[in-house]
Design a protein around this motif. Structure first.
Motif, PDB file in Angstrom:
ATOM      1  N   PHE A  13       3.529 -12.446  -0.281  1.00 37.61           N
ATOM      2  CA  PHE A  13       4.660 -13.356  -0.150  1.00 37.61           C
ATOM      3  C   PHE A  13       4.404 -14.453   0.882  1.00 37.61           C
ATOM      4  CE2 PHE A  13       7.108  -9.807  -2.069  1.00 37.61           C
ATOM      5  CZ  PHE A  13       7.777 -10.526  -3.055  1.00 37.61           C
ATOM      6  N   VAL A  14       3.725 -14.090   1.965  1.00 41.67           N
ATOM      7  CA  VAL A  14       3.505 -15.047   3.057  1.00 41.67           C
ATOM      8  C   VAL A  14       2.438 -16.079   2.697  1.00 41.67           C
ATOM      9  CG1 VAL A  14       2.701 -15.288   5.443  1.00 41.67           C
ATOM     10  CG2 VAL A  14       4.259 -13.427   4.831  1.00 41.67           C
ATOM     11  N   VAL A  59       1.761  -6.390   0.077  1.00 42.95           N
ATOM     12  CA  VAL A  59       2.902  -7.066  -0.549  1.00 42.95           C
ATOM     13  C   VAL A  59       3.414  -8.196   0.340  1.00 42.95           C
ATOM     14  CG1 VAL A  59       5.296  -6.800  -1.285  1.00 42.95           C
ATOM     15  CG2 VAL A  59       3.600  -5.080  -1.938  1.00 42.95           C
ATOM     16  N   ILE A  60       3.519  -7.932   1.638  1.00 43.57           N
ATOM     17  CA  ILE A  60       3.976  -8.960   2.574  1.00 43.57           C
ATOM     18  C   ILE A  60       3.014 -10.147   2.581  1.00 43.57           C
ATOM     19  CG2 ILE A  60       4.326  -9.485   5.031  1.00 43.57           C
ATOM     20  CD1 ILE A  60       5.397  -6.600   5.326  1.00 43.57           C
ATOM     21  N   CYS A  61       1.711  -9.852   2.604  1.00 47.27           N
ATOM     22  CA  CYS A  61       0.715 -10.927   2.566  1.00 47.27           C
ATOM     23  C   CYS A  61       0.851 -11.743   1.292  1.00 47.27           C
ATOM     24  CB  CYS A  61      -0.696 -10.344   2.658  1.00 47.27           C
ATOM     25  SG  CYS A  61      -1.171  -9.771   4.306  1.00 47.27           S
ATOM     26  N   ALA A  91       2.614  -1.938   1.735  1.00 52.32           N
ATOM     27  CA  ALA A  91       3.617  -2.848   2.292  1.00 52.32           C
ATOM     28  C   ALA A  91       2.958  -4.086   2.896  1.00 52.32           C
ATOM     29  CB  ALA A  91       4.444  -2.119   3.355  1.00 52.32           C
ATOM     30  N   PHE A  92       1.850  -3.877   3.610  1.00 50.96           N
ATOM     31  CA  PHE A  92       1.137  -4.997   4.222  1.00 50.96           C
ATOM     32  C   PHE A  92       0.619  -5.959   3.152  1.00 50.96           C
ATOM     33  CE2 PHE A  92      -2.883  -6.905   5.674  1.00 50.96           C
ATOM     34  CZ  PHE A  92      -2.429  -7.584   6.811  1.00 50.96           C
TER      35      PHE A  92
END
Length: 251
Positions: free
Chosen positions: A240-241, A236-238, A233-234
């Motif tokens: 996108f960010v 994937v978030i990175c 999850a971390f």
């Protein structure tokens, strides 16, 4: 001398976001590899064969891809670090080579890969990874570095007796030293890159072990599956960010 120009590569630009995701990916490789070999009771050999197939498929897809894809690149990185975890554990524990012997053997293979790559292509810089042959050398070298990192992390935490937290401080400190060298010296950027790339793997290995190993062994006893899902999850978030652009390759 020919005029230099730049073309987009299929490897990412080296930024702070790259290193953040790389450390998370190497930690995921440790927890994910342990989840398969230990929690799922597949054993080191079966897990290594399973992840090796995934690694080969990912590398072939990466090399055949027409352009840089952040998702495909990081899937391939995670595949290398996961198979590196189970392969190192298989060599160290099942074959009885031990952490010291395993680390020495893998260091030799890594240096040999870099040597052959340099003799064949003239450079081991990621800014030259613009052909299928260069990509193949790149991924083979990464594979050896990820496997070495697992063995080196285990050696530091167990054989050297520093424990997971102590080993993490050592490798974290070495990475900070490389950052300082980058900004204050003229040491080869290619040398600093590969040194940092190699050191992020044992850092991820000992952090992963710290998360999922029993409290009695110096860990936090977290679920390997829970830790792995959180790391996915971390990452994937990175993704996108932080916008990731392909590196510029000089010809």
């Amino acid at each position: 001398m020919s005029q230099s120009h730049h073309a987009a590569a299929k490897v990412p630009e080296i930024t702070l976001a790259f290193w953040i995701i790389k450390i998370a990916a190497t930690t995921l490789g440790e927890t994910g590899g342990d989840a398969a070999s230990m929690s799922m009771h597949l054993g080191y050999l079966v897990s290594t064969l399973m992840f090796a197939v995934i690694f080969l498929i990912a590398v072939i897809a990466q090399i055949r891809a027409p352009r840089f894809s952040p998702a495909l690149y990081w899937v391939t990185i995670i595949a290398t670090t996961t198979v590196g975890t189970t392969l190192a554990d298989f060599a160290d524990r099942s074959l009885g080579i031990g952490y010291t012997g395993g680390s020495a053997l893998l260091l030799f293979l890594l240096l040999a890969s870099l040597f052959v790559w340099h003799r064949t292509m003239g450079s081991v810089s990621v800014t030259t990874v613009a052909t299928a042959k260069a990509e193949l050398f790149y991924w083979v070298t990464i594979m050896f570095s990820q496997t070495l990192g697992t063995a080196l992390g285990d050696w530091t935490a167990d054989t050297a007796g520093l424990g997971y937290a102590g080993a993490a401080l050592i490798f974290g400190g070495l990475l900070l030293a490389l950052v300082a060298a980058y900004y204050t010296t003229s040491i080869s950027r290619t040398l600093l890159f590969w040194a940092a790339f190699i050191l992020t793997r044992p850092l991820g290995a000992v952090v992963g072990d710290f998360l999922d190993k029993p409290v009695a062994n110096g860990g936090l006893a977290m679920s390997r599956f829970g830790a792995s899902f959180a790391l996915v999850a971390f990452i994937v978030i990175c993704g996108f960010v932080f916008r990731q652009r392909p590196a510029k390759v000089a010809h």
